[in-house]
Design a protein around this motif. Structure first.
Motif, PDB file in Angstrom:
ATOM      1  N   ALA A 153       5.187   6.633   0.443  1.00 21.13           N
ATOM      2  CA  ALA A 153       6.068   5.562   0.919  1.00 21.13           C
ATOM      3  C   ALA A 153       5.369   4.232   0.714  1.00 21.13           C
ATOM      4  O   ALA A 153       4.185   4.087   1.045  1.00 21.13           O
ATOM      5  CB  ALA A 153       6.422   5.765   2.391  1.00 21.13           C
ATOM      6  N   TRP A 154       6.091   3.260   0.166  1.00 19.43           N
ATOM      7  CA  TRP A 154       5.528   1.937  -0.063  1.00 19.43           C
ATOM      8  C   TRP A 154       5.657   1.101   1.208  1.00 19.43           C
ATOM      9  O   TRP A 154       6.738   1.036   1.807  1.00 19.43           O
ATOM     10  CB  TRP A 154       6.238   1.232  -1.210  1.00 19.43           C
ATOM     11  CG  TRP A 154       5.930   1.832  -2.559  1.00 19.43           C
ATOM     12  CD1 TRP A 154       5.251   2.976  -2.812  1.00 19.43           C
ATOM     13  CD2 TRP A 154       6.321   1.302  -3.831  1.00 19.43           C
ATOM     14  NE1 TRP A 154       5.168   3.216  -4.151  1.00 19.43           N
ATOM     15  CE2 TRP A 154       5.821   2.183  -4.820  1.00 19.43           C
ATOM     16  CE3 TRP A 154       7.025   0.190  -4.252  1.00 19.43           C
ATOM     17  CZ2 TRP A 154       6.011   1.980  -6.186  1.00 19.43           C
ATOM     18  CZ3 TRP A 154       7.222  -0.028  -5.600  1.00 19.43           C
ATOM     19  CH2 TRP A 154       6.716   0.866  -6.567  1.00 19.43           C
ATOM     20  N   ASP A 175       1.602   1.402  -8.754  1.00 20.72           N
ATOM     21  CA  ASP A 175       3.061   1.365  -8.685  1.00 20.72           C
ATOM     22  C   ASP A 175       3.711   2.485  -9.497  1.00 20.72           C
ATOM     23  O   ASP A 175       4.940   2.644  -9.470  1.00 20.72           O
ATOM     24  CB  ASP A 175       3.591   0.001  -9.142  1.00 20.72           C
ATOM     25  CG  ASP A 175       3.048  -0.423 -10.488  1.00 20.72           C
ATOM     26  OD1 ASP A 175       2.355   0.398 -11.141  1.00 20.72           O
ATOM     27  OD2 ASP A 175       3.300  -1.564 -10.896  1.00 20.72           O
ATOM     28  N   GLU A 176       2.892   3.269 -10.218  1.00 18.80           N
ATOM     29  CA  GLU A 176       3.448   4.437 -10.901  1.00 18.80           C
ATOM     30  C   GLU A 176       3.719   5.577  -9.928  1.00 18.80           C
ATOM     31  O   GLU A 176       4.458   6.514 -10.248  1.00 18.80           O
ATOM     32  CB  GLU A 176       2.471   4.903 -11.991  1.00 18.80           C
ATOM     33  CG  GLU A 176       2.286   3.874 -13.110  1.00 18.80           C
ATOM     34  CD  GLU A 176       1.315   4.364 -14.168  1.00 18.80           C
ATOM     35  OE1 GLU A 176       0.767   5.490 -13.987  1.00 18.80           O
ATOM     36  OE2 GLU A 176       1.113   3.651 -15.162  1.00 18.80           O
ATOM     37  N   ARG A 177       3.091   5.527  -8.748  1.00 18.85           N
ATOM     38  CA  ARG A 177       3.361   6.521  -7.701  1.00 18.85           C
ATOM     39  C   ARG A 177       4.607   6.051  -6.946  1.00 18.85           C
ATOM     40  O   ARG A 177       4.554   5.220  -6.073  1.00 18.85           O
ATOM     41  CB  ARG A 177       2.161   6.641  -6.768  1.00 18.85           C
ATOM     42  CG  ARG A 177       2.343   7.592  -5.596  1.00 18.85           C
ATOM     43  CD  ARG A 177       2.416   9.027  -6.004  1.00 18.85           C
ATOM     44  NE  ARG A 177       1.216   9.458  -6.710  1.00 18.85           N
ATOM     45  CZ  ARG A 177       1.047  10.680  -7.205  1.00 18.85           C
ATOM     46  NH1 ARG A 177       2.021  11.595  -7.084  1.00 18.85           N
ATOM     47  NH2 ARG A 177      -0.068  11.007  -7.845  1.00 18.85           N
ATOM     48  N   LYS A 178       5.741   6.607  -7.301  1.00 20.89           N
ATOM     49  CA  LYS A 178       7.021   6.162  -6.771  1.00 20.89           C
ATOM     50  C   LYS A 178       7.237   6.663  -5.343  1.00 20.89           C
ATOM     51  O   LYS A 178       6.712   7.710  -4.953  1.00 20.89           O
ATOM     52  CB  LYS A 178       8.168   6.629  -7.661  1.00 20.89           C
ATOM     53  CG  LYS A 178       8.058   6.151  -9.101  1.00 20.89           C
ATOM     54  CD  LYS A 178       7.987   4.623  -9.178  1.00 20.89           C
ATOM     55  CE  LYS A 178       7.891   4.133 -10.614  1.00 20.89           C
ATOM     56  NZ  LYS A 178       7.749   2.658 -10.691  1.00 20.89           N
ATOM     57  N   PRO A 179       8.004   5.917  -4.554  1.00 26.66           N
ATOM     58  CA  PRO A 179       8.318   6.376  -3.197  1.00 26.66           C
ATOM     59  C   PRO A 179       9.034   7.724  -3.230  1.00 26.66           C
ATOM     60  O   PRO A 179       9.906   7.974  -4.083  1.00 26.66           O
ATOM     61  CB  PRO A 179       9.226   5.273  -2.651  1.00 26.66           C
ATOM     62  CG  PRO A 179       8.896   4.067  -3.459  1.00 26.66           C
ATOM     63  CD  PRO A 179       8.559   4.575  -4.821  1.00 26.66           C
ATOM     64  N   GLY A 180       8.661   8.610  -2.337  1.00 22.98           N
ATOM     65  CA  GLY A 180       9.270   9.935  -2.250  1.00 22.98           C
ATOM     66  C   GLY A 180       8.564  10.999  -3.065  1.00 22.98           C
ATOM     67  O   GLY A 180       8.880  12.192  -2.932  1.00 22.98           O
ATOM     68  N   SER A 181       7.602  10.592  -3.918  1.00 25.84           N
ATOM     69  CA  SER A 181       6.888  11.587  -4.717  1.00 25.84           C
ATOM     70  C   SER A 181       5.922  12.372  -3.842  1.00 25.84           C
ATOM     71  O   SER A 181       5.476  11.902  -2.796  1.00 25.84           O
ATOM     72  CB  SER A 181       6.154  10.898  -5.864  1.00 25.84           C
ATOM     73  OG  SER A 181       5.203   9.978  -5.363  1.00 25.84           O
ATOM     74  N   VAL A 198       0.871  -1.174   0.000  1.00 29.72           N
ATOM     75  CA  VAL A 198       0.000   0.000   0.000  1.00 29.72           C
ATOM     76  C   VAL A 198       0.909   1.225   0.000  1.00 29.72           C
ATOM     77  O   VAL A 198       2.114   1.141   0.279  1.00 29.72           O
ATOM     78  CB  VAL A 198      -0.929   0.013   1.235  1.00 29.72           C
ATOM     79  CG1 VAL A 198      -1.869  -1.177   1.211  1.00 29.72           C
ATOM     80  CG2 VAL A 198      -0.123   0.048   2.529  1.00 29.72           C
ATOM     81  N   ILE A 199       0.333   2.366  -0.326  1.00 28.21           N
ATOM     82  CA  ILE A 199       1.122   3.610  -0.366  1.00 28.21           C
ATOM     83  C   ILE A 199       0.663   4.484   0.798  1.00 28.21           C
ATOM     84  O   ILE A 199      -0.500   4.897   0.866  1.00 28.21           O
ATOM     85  CB  ILE A 199       0.953   4.332  -1.710  1.00 28.21           C
ATOM     86  CG1 ILE A 199       1.452   3.431  -2.849  1.00 28.21           C
ATOM     87  CG2 ILE A 199       1.699   5.660  -1.706  1.00 28.21           C
ATOM     88  CD1 ILE A 199       1.316   4.057  -4.226  1.00 28.21           C
ATOM     89  N   LYS A 200       1.605   4.758   1.695  1.00 32.77           N
ATOM     90  CA  LYS A 200       1.333   5.568   2.874  1.00 32.77           C
ATOM     91  C   LYS A 200       1.955   6.938   2.695  1.00 32.77           C
ATOM     92  O   LYS A 200       3.044   7.073   2.115  1.00 32.77           O
ATOM     93  CB  LYS A 200       1.897   4.881   4.127  1.00 32.77           C
ATOM     94  CG  LYS A 200       1.667   5.652   5.407  1.00 32.77           C
ATOM     95  CD  LYS A 200       2.023   4.827   6.641  1.00 32.77           C
ATOM     96  CE  LYS A 200       3.497   4.509   6.727  1.00 32.77           C
ATOM     97  NZ  LYS A 200       3.841   3.831   8.000  1.00 32.77           N
ATOM     98  N   VAL A 201       1.261   7.943   3.176  1.00 34.70           N
ATOM     99  CA  VAL A 201       1.793   9.315   3.133  1.00 34.70           C
ATOM    100  C   VAL A 201       2.563   9.559   4.424  1.00 34.70           C
ATOM    101  O   VAL A 201       1.987   9.525   5.515  1.00 34.70           O
ATOM    102  CB  VAL A 201       0.657  10.342   2.969  1.00 34.70           C
ATOM    103  CG1 VAL A 201       1.236  11.748   2.951  1.00 34.70           C
ATOM    104  CG2 VAL A 201      -0.130  10.060   1.689  1.00 34.70           C
ATOM    105  N   LYS A 202       3.847   9.798   4.268  1.00 38.34           N
ATOM    106  CA  LYS A 202       4.709  10.027   5.423  1.00 38.34           C
ATOM    107  C   LYS A 202       5.526  11.296   5.175  1.00 38.34           C
ATOM    108  O   LYS A 202       6.260  11.369   4.177  1.00 38.34           O
ATOM    109  CB  LYS A 202       5.634   8.825   5.639  1.00 38.34           C
ATOM    110  CG  LYS A 202       6.478   8.930   6.889  1.00 38.34           C
ATOM    111  CD  LYS A 202       7.301   7.653   7.081  1.00 38.34           C
ATOM    112  CE  LYS A 202       8.124   7.725   8.353  1.00 38.34           C
ATOM    113  NZ  LYS A 202       8.939   6.494   8.541  1.00 38.34           N
ATOM    114  N   ASP A 203       5.340  12.277   6.053  1.00 38.90           N
ATOM    115  CA  ASP A 203       6.021  13.575   5.908  1.00 38.90           C
ATOM    116  C   ASP A 203       5.709  14.211   4.562  1.00 38.90           C
ATOM    117  O   ASP A 203       6.584  14.816   3.908  1.00 38.90           O
ATOM    118  CB  ASP A 203       7.543  13.413   6.078  1.00 38.90           C
ATOM    119  CG  ASP A 203       7.913  12.901   7.459  1.00 38.90           C
ATOM    120  OD1 ASP A 203       7.164  13.186   8.415  1.00 38.90           O
ATOM    121  OD2 ASP A 203       8.935  12.192   7.581  1.00 38.90           O
ATOM    122  N   GLY A 204       4.484  14.050   4.100  1.00 34.15           N
ATOM    123  CA  GLY A 204       4.054  14.648   2.853  1.00 34.15           C
ATOM    124  C   GLY A 204       4.523  13.927   1.613  1.00 34.15           C
ATOM    125  O   GLY A 204       4.260  14.385   0.502  1.00 34.15           O
TER     126      GLY A 204
END
Length: 361
Positions: free
Chosen positions: A314-315, A346-352, A305-311
């Motif tokens: 994050a996968w 998965d197109e939403r990369k970590p850190g974006s 899942v994709i979590k929002v961490k510090d804006g």
């Protein structure tokens, strides 16, 4: 004059075109808006329907313990029987001859034993008389040894005759419990042995309802000790059985645990061997996280899942649990209050980064 009008028209047209607004290019670092939701744990319940089988509460296949011929069959298929009732009689002439032979041997051994016992007792009393030398010690010892030998021989004959008497009892087949004869595999005069059941008796006033529960659900407790089930013979009717036991082990071939329910079949309405469909209400022990299916990404490498961490995105790897009406149960490094994407990819990369818009799923 005509030349002047044409030039004037060109000038007017040029002036009009120069006043049209120019297109504005979008900033290169513009952020898109992404819907997210705040994670909260919940109590997970699920209703499933699994195939099952109805089995007799008890079943016994009756064999002839010794080879012989069927002398009489007192019951037939479908007959109700009581415990201890005689069902069939086997005739074994060789066994009966042997039994008579050992009975005769027993009587001979008994007579010999009683004779040697009488001789020993007489010599023993004579040796205790006041007149010395009446009985030689060697004769007394010899009679004593003969008495012990005949006693042992008599006991062996008695036990052998007893064993043949018990074997002769095998010639009569009786019902081990109250039930119904469901199979008859021999007729009178047929030669039978210990390789074919003559009769099969089932106790079907109570039935065992056995259902194989997939490993995914075995850790979940049943909401109720009873379960509703249906059979093809009565498609519009529901029956109820009570949970009595579990196998407490996973079958390595089917990856299931066997749960057994008991159904009161006093009316004999249901038949053994029927297939059934059981509705189970399952409840997870403790709370879990339920996510919309779109929030879980599965590719060839991982499930996350994709979590929002510090804006930033994050996968987070997750393991899938039960599938419910509300969504998918997942396990992973997740906590209450975490913010997750509603439609992960998965197109939403970590850190974006993005404009995270909080809503509900």
């Amino acid at each position: 004059m005509k030349y002047f009008i044409a030039v004037a028209g060109i000038v007017v047209l040029t002036a009009c075109e120069s006043k049209a607004p120019l297109p504005v290019a979008a900033p290169a670092n513009a952020l898109d808006t992404v819907p997210v939701f705040v994670l909260h744990d919940t109590n997970v319940t699920k209703n499933i329907e699994l195939p099952a089988e109805l089995l007799p509460y008890e079943q016994a296949a009756l064999f002839a313990r010794v080879p012989g011929y069927v002398k009489d069959l007192k019951v037939d298929m479908g007959d109700k029987v009581r415990q201890g009732q005689t069902l069939a009689i086997i005739e074994a002439p060789e066994l009966q001859t042997k039994y008579a032979e050992f009975q005769a041997s027993l009587q001979a051994a008994k007579a010999k034993y009683m004779s040697s016992a009488d001789v020993y007792q007489r010599l023993s009393k004579a040796s205790q008389a006041k007149t010395p030398g009446i009985v030689a010690p060697v004769d007394l010892e010899r009679s004593r040894n003969q008495y012990l030998a005949d006693s042992a021989s008599y006991e062996a004959s008695r036990q052998l005759a007893r064993s043949y008497k018990e074997v002769a009892g095998y010639l009569v087949l009786t019902a081990p419990f109250d039930g119904v004869v469901t199979a008859r595999n021999a007729d009178r005069g047929a030669l039978v042995g210990n390789n074919q059941a003559i009769l099969t008796v089932q106790r079907n006033n109570k039935l065992r309802l056995r259902v194989a529960v997939p490993e995914l659900y075995v850790a979940s407790g049943a909401v109720s000790k009873t379960a509703n089930f249906r059979v093809d013979a009565f498609p519009n009717k529901l029956f109820q059985a009570t949970l009595t036991r579990k196998s407490e082990s996973i079958d390595p071939q089917t990856r299931t645990e066997l749960w057994e329910y008991v159904f009161d079949n006093s009316s004999r309405e249901l038949k053994t061997g029927s297939f059934a469909y059981v509705k189970l209400g399952l409840q997870r022990t403790g709370n879990s996280f339920i996510l919309p299916p779109t929030a879980v990404v599965t590719n060839q490498e991982r499930r996350f899942v994709i979590k929002v961490k510090d804006g930033k995105a994050a996968w987070v790897d997750v393991r899938q649990g039960m599938s419910t009406d509300k969504g998918l149960e997942v396990f992973g490094d997740l906590n209450n209050g975490d913010t997750l994407m509603v439609r992960a990819t998965d197109e939403r990369k970590p850190g974006s980064m993005a404009w995270w818009k909080v809503g509900h799923f």
